[in-house]
Scaffold this active site. Sequence first.
Site, PDB file in Angstrom:
ATOM      1  N   SER A 253      13.422   3.057  41.330  1.00  0.00           N
ATOM      2  CA  SER A 253      12.851   4.365  41.033  1.00  0.00           C
ATOM      3  C   SER A 253      12.265   4.986  42.281  1.00  0.00           C
ATOM      4  O   SER A 253      11.603   4.322  43.075  1.00  0.00           O
ATOM      5  CB  SER A 253      11.761   4.191  39.981  1.00  0.00           C
ATOM      6  OG  SER A 253      10.839   5.256  40.055  1.00  0.00           O
ATOM      7  N   LYS A 254      12.484   6.262  42.447  1.00  0.00           N
ATOM      8  CA  LYS A 254      11.992   6.899  43.677  1.00  0.00           C
ATOM      9  C   LYS A 254      10.469   6.978  43.695  1.00  0.00           C
ATOM     10  O   LYS A 254       9.857   7.136  44.729  1.00  0.00           O
ATOM     11  CB  LYS A 254      12.601   8.278  43.846  1.00  0.00           C
ATOM     12  CG  LYS A 254      11.957   9.342  43.021  1.00  0.00           C
ATOM     13  CD  LYS A 254      12.236  10.728  43.580  1.00  0.00           C
ATOM     14  CE  LYS A 254      11.515  11.748  42.741  1.00  0.00           C
ATOM     15  NZ  LYS A 254      11.091  12.931  43.428  1.00  0.00           N
ATOM     16  N   ARG A 255       9.878   6.854  42.515  1.00  0.00           N
ATOM     17  CA  ARG A 255       8.422   6.982  42.469  1.00  0.00           C
ATOM     18  C   ARG A 255       7.694   5.738  42.929  1.00  0.00           C
ATOM     19  O   ARG A 255       6.516   5.770  43.216  1.00  0.00           O
ATOM     20  CB  ARG A 255       7.974   7.282  41.045  1.00  0.00           C
ATOM     21  CG  ARG A 255       8.596   8.550  40.561  1.00  0.00           C
ATOM     22  CD  ARG A 255       7.792   9.202  39.488  1.00  0.00           C
ATOM     23  NE  ARG A 255       8.437  10.457  39.136  1.00  0.00           N
ATOM     24  CZ  ARG A 255       8.361  11.032  37.955  1.00  0.00           C
ATOM     25  NH1 ARG A 255       7.633  10.475  37.028  1.00  0.00           N
ATOM     26  NH2 ARG A 255       8.973  12.158  37.715  1.00  0.00           N
ATOM     27  N   LYS A 256       8.420   4.616  42.957  1.00  0.00           N
ATOM     28  CA  LYS A 256       7.745   3.367  43.304  1.00  0.00           C
ATOM     29  C   LYS A 256       7.845   3.046  44.778  1.00  0.00           C
ATOM     30  O   LYS A 256       7.714   1.899  45.201  1.00  0.00           O
ATOM     31  CB  LYS A 256       8.326   2.233  42.459  1.00  0.00           C
ATOM     32  CG  LYS A 256       7.991   2.410  41.003  1.00  0.00           C
ATOM     33  CD  LYS A 256       8.443   1.223  40.179  1.00  0.00           C
ATOM     34  CE  LYS A 256       8.096   1.457  38.709  1.00  0.00           C
ATOM     35  NZ  LYS A 256       8.920   0.622  37.827  1.00  0.00           N
ATOM     36  N   ASN A 290      13.030   9.401  51.603  1.00  0.00           N
ATOM     37  CA  ASN A 290      12.784   8.126  50.956  1.00  0.00           C
ATOM     38  C   ASN A 290      14.133   7.429  50.794  1.00  0.00           C
ATOM     39  O   ASN A 290      15.094   8.044  50.354  1.00  0.00           O
ATOM     40  CB  ASN A 290      12.128   8.522  49.638  1.00  0.00           C
ATOM     41  CG  ASN A 290      12.047   7.446  48.613  1.00  0.00           C
ATOM     42  OD1 ASN A 290      12.765   6.454  48.648  1.00  0.00           O
ATOM     43  ND2 ASN A 290      11.180   7.660  47.669  1.00  0.00           N
TER      44      ASN A 290
END
Length: 521
Positions: A253-256, A290
């Site tokens: 996940s890009k949020r992690k 990212n």
Amino acid sequence: MTVRTRFAPSPTGYLHIGGVRTALFNWLFTRHHGGQFILRIDDTDQQRNVAEALAPILHGFRWLGLNWDEGAEVGGPHGPYHQSQKTARYQEAARQLVECGFAYYDYATTEEIAGEREAAEKEKRSFVYSRRWMAATPAERARFEAEGRKGVLRLNMFREGACRFTDLIRGDVSVDWAREQDHVIQRADGTCLYHLASVVDDEDMKITHVIRSEEHLSNTPRQIFIAQGLGYELPQYAHLPYVAAPGGKEKLSKRKIAQYLKNPEFKKVYEHGHAIAEAVGLHTSADTFNPVIVDFYEQVGYLPDAILNYLVLLGWSLDDKTEFFSRDEMIRLFSMERVNKAPASFDPKKLFSFQERYMMQLPVEEKTAMCLPYLQKAGLVAAGSVEVTAKVKAMVAAAGDRLKVAGDILEYRDFFLPDDQVVDNADPGTFEKRLKKPPEAAGLLRKFRDRLASATAFDAASLEALMNDFVQAEGIQVGQIIHAVRVAVTGKAVGFGLFETLALLGKEHSVARIDRSLERL
RNA sequence: GGCCCCGUCGUCUAGAGGUCUAGGACACGGCCCUUUCAAGGCCGCGACACGGGUUCGAAUCCCGUCGGGGUCACCA
């Protein structure tokens, strides 16, 4: 039968690397079978700025060379390819489901449904909607609406029997219909939801193979229910394992990103890219820059072929040895039978090693073309004059395998900086070790400087010959002078071969830098 | 928690009962080459989750345990 597959991103503003892996498998399968690959846009949720959020995704696909035969921007005979443009079509399908008894109007409020759900949970039984607010007739609809209720359309799901289908990767799948909810397919405002839209689109676009990530496995029965209710022929399904986090098993996940940065290898790749991005003045918030997002690799100067080669191996392999595949080979050799069931974790370091290999094989001209923009954006060279291109090409040639990504050219920016500045910024430890400490260093350097100053040829081969003569004349080991010259001229202990470095600098700058170093001794 | 899925070196994987003292790749460690670095060469470290079966024989088949994950929306 022509194979037709699709990848259906929703416009989120970025292209996730796991999404690319799914798209790649669709693309390879399709190209292998000589079919058509469709890029459809799942924008039923009516986001604003769809065009803006879509652009990076389409750009990413084009950069990677994953071409699509029909869909966004290219059109085709089975459009529209944006779900937001098919509202009427979905409503028509919804109406058809109601007519055949596969869907019904329901007037429960969100709270009422939640209440039933909680009650079921409390009694430890699985939740099934009571259909208490179901309107079976127009009269009932009128009654609920007179109460001020708003109606949605729900699936009139079977409550017994099982849904069976064969998945190309997971084999035979069987799910009890009773486990399925009466999912909402149309909101009170008339807009339709994903499952309905997706099934209708697959039909309209004549999709033969639905190849997607395994998160969708549990969505399949309800989609089959819809498709059968509408009288559609079912496509083949293939549910790919998801791409997992570096060193872990949870979904990437890009949020992690913050968590992944604790992984030293991930961190190394991220920081390497980050340094390049900073140098070219790129905005680098973790949200957009990212390693989980494809754009990262384009910005830093990776090769699309390397990325695809790495990605194809995430869940697929040909045999016990082959790791390198050209696009044509991938297409020729890919098969769904050899796709794994278990998730594979994303290893940016291994991706990097593919990048290294592909970069090594790239001709100097192409590397030069890739590197030039970085030097320009960093303000080190003016836009591509013949001289600039020639100089950069010479640098790239001298760099050899040291350039892992195009942005690495910036590590050698000293060639474009003023002589005094480079010398004055010399690494103190190295300067001390190679120039100040050895008692003979200064004297030898001065003599060597004079030889350079009177050299008639300044190419690498001539300089090497000059060095050999010098070493012989002085009766010294080459190591006694070569390190001193390197430090005097670059301020660093590491770099290109010394003779290439001198040749690149030219006589004037080489001598000037040595002079400046001698002054500082 | 319910349902479902998965389980070979740290990671990606080969392996469809004997050819497995488990093969390859990345990473890691060492040595060699070498004007530095990079590249290259050689060597090494390192796994069948566990327990029961079935079988002459199991990483491969069956059962159980454990572990990990996915999914349970008027998101897609």
